[in-house]
Design an enzyme around this catalytic site. Structure first.
Site, PDB file in Angstrom:
ATOM      1  N   GLY A 102       0.835  -1.201   0.000  1.00 15.70           N
ATOM      2  CA  GLY A 102       0.000   0.000   0.000  1.00 15.70           C
ATOM      3  C   GLY A 102       0.872   1.254   0.000  1.00 15.70           C
ATOM      4  O   GLY A 102       2.066   1.185  -0.321  1.00 15.70           O
ATOM      5  N   GLU A 495       1.412  -4.608 -23.748  1.00 20.93           N
ATOM      6  CA  GLU A 495       1.798  -4.900 -22.363  1.00 20.93           C
ATOM      7  C   GLU A 495       2.745  -6.092 -22.242  1.00 20.93           C
ATOM      8  O   GLU A 495       3.528  -6.145 -21.311  1.00 20.93           O
ATOM      9  CB  GLU A 495       0.572  -5.071 -21.454  1.00 20.93           C
ATOM     10  CG  GLU A 495      -0.252  -6.290 -21.704  1.00 20.93           C
ATOM     11  CD  GLU A 495      -1.468  -6.355 -20.793  1.00 20.93           C
ATOM     12  OE1 GLU A 495      -1.384  -5.922 -19.646  1.00 20.93           O
ATOM     13  OE2 GLU A 495      -2.504  -6.864 -21.248  1.00 20.93           O
ATOM     14  N   LYS A 610      -0.479  -7.549 -11.340  1.00 18.34           N
ATOM     15  CA  LYS A 610      -1.805  -8.053 -11.655  1.00 18.34           C
ATOM     16  C   LYS A 610      -2.904  -7.226 -11.015  1.00 18.34           C
ATOM     17  O   LYS A 610      -3.942  -6.992 -11.600  1.00 18.34           O
ATOM     18  CB  LYS A 610      -1.899  -9.512 -11.203  1.00 18.34           C
ATOM     19  CG  LYS A 610      -3.207 -10.198 -11.549  1.00 18.34           C
ATOM     20  CD  LYS A 610      -3.230 -10.607 -12.991  1.00 18.34           C
ATOM     21  CE  LYS A 610      -4.564 -11.182 -13.407  1.00 18.34           C
ATOM     22  NZ  LYS A 610      -4.774 -10.984 -14.850  1.00 18.34           N
TER      23      LYS A 610
HETATM   24  C1  F6R Z   1      -4.486  -5.857 -18.864  1.00 14.74           C
HETATM   25  C2  F6R Z   1      -4.872  -5.912 -17.467  1.00 14.74           C
HETATM   26  C3  F6R Z   1      -5.209  -4.638 -16.777  1.00 14.74           C
HETATM   27  C4  F6R Z   1      -6.428  -4.850 -15.870  1.00 14.74           C
HETATM   28  C5  F6R Z   1      -6.696  -3.591 -15.035  1.00 14.74           C
HETATM   29  C6  F6R Z   1      -7.936  -3.736 -14.198  1.00 14.74           C
HETATM   30  O1  F6R Z   1      -4.242  -7.130 -19.377  1.00 14.74           O
HETATM   31  O2  F6R Z   1      -4.902  -6.953 -16.876  1.00 14.74           O
HETATM   32  O3  F6R Z   1      -5.427  -3.610 -17.675  1.00 14.74           O
HETATM   33  O4  F6R Z   1      -7.521  -5.165 -16.660  1.00 14.74           O
HETATM   34  O5  F6R Z   1      -5.597  -3.343 -14.215  1.00 14.74           O
HETATM   35  O6  F6R Z   1      -7.821  -4.793 -13.316  1.00 14.74           O
HETATM   36  P1  F6R Z   1      -9.089  -5.428 -12.621  1.00 14.74           P
HETATM   37  O7  F6R Z   1      -9.926  -6.039 -13.690  1.00 14.74           O
HETATM   38  O8  F6R Z   1      -8.523  -6.445 -11.684  1.00 14.74           O
HETATM   39  O9  F6R Z   1      -9.800  -4.320 -11.932  1.00 14.74           O
END
Ligand code: F6R
Length: 615
Positions: A102, A495, A610
């Site tokens: 964080g 990416e 991620k």
């Molecule tokens: C691209 C990717 C990111 C996520 C984004 C939102 O491949 O994985 O662009 O889509 O960071 O993440 P979530 O869906 O976990 O809110």
């Protein structure tokens, strides 16, 4: 972001923490570290690099023995990734040790204050400030560690999931969360601490997810007590039974998680509509929608908030909701929405889409929408995630764990859930007749088998990838339902392969990007039969006359685009509104193969993580 792991019990903590950190590397992987109490002293090893680098270093540096320990894999926020900035961080006395996921926003002023009282700092991190603040409180107020953590956190502005222990009292770990996830695995006479449940799945299926503003003191041999950070109120610790299993979070014979997850899509999409799409009865059942049907039917509009790939799924949903259910939809980047004083009323419905359910901007957008009285519906993959809990109602995607940093099956399952919702609402509103409704159900049920078919082009796509792998730029074009797929294709390529790519609505090309086209520019054009086909063919002609290299994503059997394009990749025919579920597949495979051929780290691309739990 960052991943944190801790253990207290009777086993050796080192292998549990190291294996756990490897599973959490999707959260960040620019440095890693571990702290163990070996019975007499605290042993710390940390390094810039991945968990494998930490293992090599720990082999030389520490005894790796002890039943209590904490570990961290980092995605740098304050301070460059180097050995000193890596976690764990020690307090000035060397007694207290912390790991943190964080950002402490007011760390600079806290640091100045601590420096006036003689504290010194080795690193540039906000975390080292926090552990010294805890130490300062502990000494000044003469309190135990748990109380010192609580008092210190009440002085902090920011987000955190932390685990702290004191080497002079090595039978407890203090944990706390605000804005970053934290789970506790409850075993027999042992506890596991982690950013998600994956590090402790093989040891226990019992998990407690800490809520925001909660903390706990975890003592060996004692029941866990959860309390509010603010005022010490004890809150019941709800133990959940985890449904995940170990195979789901392993590679299962594939070279990369991303490839495994691309190939899992037929099953993931089936799991998403299972029990919801009842074709024989010609109904769609979605509890979160049924229970709030009145709100949906009376809604002025739907506002979709999301980031990245999830935002692209939101754009596809905009086309689907407006086309089928005739509800006006706006799609917003959560990061923009939260800061621009949006006009939201009680008759608006906000749909928040998030794979991880932890994206900080999306979470903040939800809180803002709720504060203005809107009803918020979540579309999440991770069960029990912060967004899943913060929303008023929702529908899970059931895609299973997605570990590759580049989102694949999350995207197609998000589109599946949103299509089911649009169809359900269209039926309730009477904006779709029963023949079209049945046809949609039938076609949706056939999608997994058609995705399977699309995956068979893998070798052909690899061959195309080999031809274009050295390109510096790439354009992706699509129209209508497939315009967002063009955006998603471009995002996937940039990416993981670091090739610059742009997605555009095909017709917009003439308004600027056409200037980029020359004989070196590969242009991927989604040109399926249904949906502006003739118009897209004209766009292809325009590219051809400027000598651009055309890779067409076409409906099986197409000849017109085949005659014009340098290469075509076929996908099975389906309804126009469902075509994104198929056209996405070759774009995922293309970027995957290019990245592998370029020898890039597909599952852990540079600078990314991620789950983006910082804004
Ligand atoms: C691209 C990717 C990111 C996520 C984004 C939102 O491949 O994985 O662009 O889509 O960071 O993440 P979530 O869906 O976990 O809110």
């Amino acid at each position: 972001m960052c991943g944190i792991v801790g253990y207290i019990g009777t086993r050796e903590a080192y292998p549990i923490i190291i294996e756990g950190l490897k599973r959490l590397e999707y959260r960040g992987y620019d440095s890693a570290g571990i702290a163990l109490f070996d019975g007499t002293d605290l042993k710390v090893s940390k390094t810039k690099g991945k968990v494998s680098d930490l293992e090599a270093r720990a082999d030389k540096e520490i005894t790796k023995h002890g039943n209590i320990g904490i570990g961290h894999t980092r995605w740098a926020t304050h301070g460059v990734p180097n050995d000193v900035n890596s976690h764990p961080h020690l307090s000035n006395s060397g007694d207290l040790v912390i790991i943190h996921n964080g950002i402490i926003e007011n760390y600079e002023s806290l640091k100045q204050e601590l420096m006036t009282r003689g504290f010194t700092f080795q690193s540039d991190t906000d975390t080292e400030v926090l552990i010294n603040l805890i130490e300062d409180v502990k000494i000044k107020e003469n309190v135990k560690l748990g109380k010192a953590v609580q008092i210190a956190l009440n002085q902090v502005i920011g987000a955190y999931a932390i685990a702290v222990f004191d080497k002079t009292k090595p039978e407890e770990i203090v944990i706390a969360r605000l804005g970053s996830p934290l789970a506790v695995g409850v075993g027999e006479d042992e506890f596991f601490i982690a950013s998600d449940a994956s590090p402790f799945l093989e040891y226990t299926k019992n998990a407690i997810y800490l809520e925001d503003e909660e903390m706990a003191i975890i003592r060996f041999h004692k029941a866990i007590k959860v309390r509010k950070i603010k005022d010490d109120t004890i809150v019941p610790a709800y133990v959940q039974k985890l449904q995940m299993n170990l195979e789901q979070i392993e590679k299962g014979g594939y070279d990369h998680f991303m490839l495994k997850e691309i190939h899992e899509q037929p099953k993931a999409i089936t799991d998403t509509y299972r029990g919801r799409l009842l074709r024989n009865e010609a109904i769609i059942k979605m509890a979160g929608v049924e229970d709030n049907m009145k709100r949906f039917l009376n809604a002025n509009r739907i506002i979709i908030v999301a980031c990245g790939t999830s935002w692209h799924a939101g754009l596809v949903a905009e086309y689907i909701f407006e086309d089928l259910a005739r509800i006006p939809v706006e799609v917003e980047y959560a990061s923009e929405f939260r800061y621009r004083n949006p006009v939201i009323t009680e008759n608006d419905i906000v749909i928040a889409i998030s794979q991880s359910g932890e994206t900080a901007d999306t979470l903040a957008a939800i809180k803002l929408a709720k504060s203005k009285g809107a009803f918020v519906f979540g579309v999440c993959n991770v069960v029990g995630s912060s967004i899943a809990r913060e929303t008023d109602a929702g529908a899970y995607t059931h895609a299973g764990p997605e570990i590759g940093v580049a989102s694949t099956k999350a995207f197609t399952t998000q589109i599946t859930v949103l299509t089911l919702m649009a169809l359900r609402l269209a039926r309730a509103k009477g904006t779709i007749n029963s023949t079209d409704f049945r046809q949609h159900l039938l076609e949706l049920e056939l999608i997994p088998q058609k995705v399977e078919e699309a995956l068979k082009s893998d070798a052909h796509i690899k061959m195309i990838a080999d031809i274009y792998k050295d390109s510096r730029n790439c354009l992706y074009l699509g129209r209508g339902f497939n315009f967002p797929v063009a955006l998603e294709g471009a995002l996937k390529l940039k990416e993981i392969s670091y090739i610059h790519a742009e997605g555009y609505p095909a017709a917009e090309m003439k308004h600027g990007p056409i200037a980029l086209i020359d004989e070196n520019m590969p242009i991927i054009v989604i040109a399926t039969k249904k949906g502006h086909y003739e118009k897209v063919v004209s766009n292809i002609q325009e590219i051809k006359s400027r000598k651009g290299k055309i890779i067409g994503i076409v409906t099986a059997g197409d000849t017109q685009v085949r005659d014009l394009a340098d290469h075509v990749i076929e996908v099975p025919d389906t309804l126009e509104s469902l075509s994104p579920l198929l056209t996405t597949i070759p774009l995922q495979l293309l970027s995957y193969h290019i990245a592998v051929l370029l020898d890039k780290n597909v599952d852990q691309p540079r600078n990314l993580a991620k789950s983006v739990t910082v804004e």
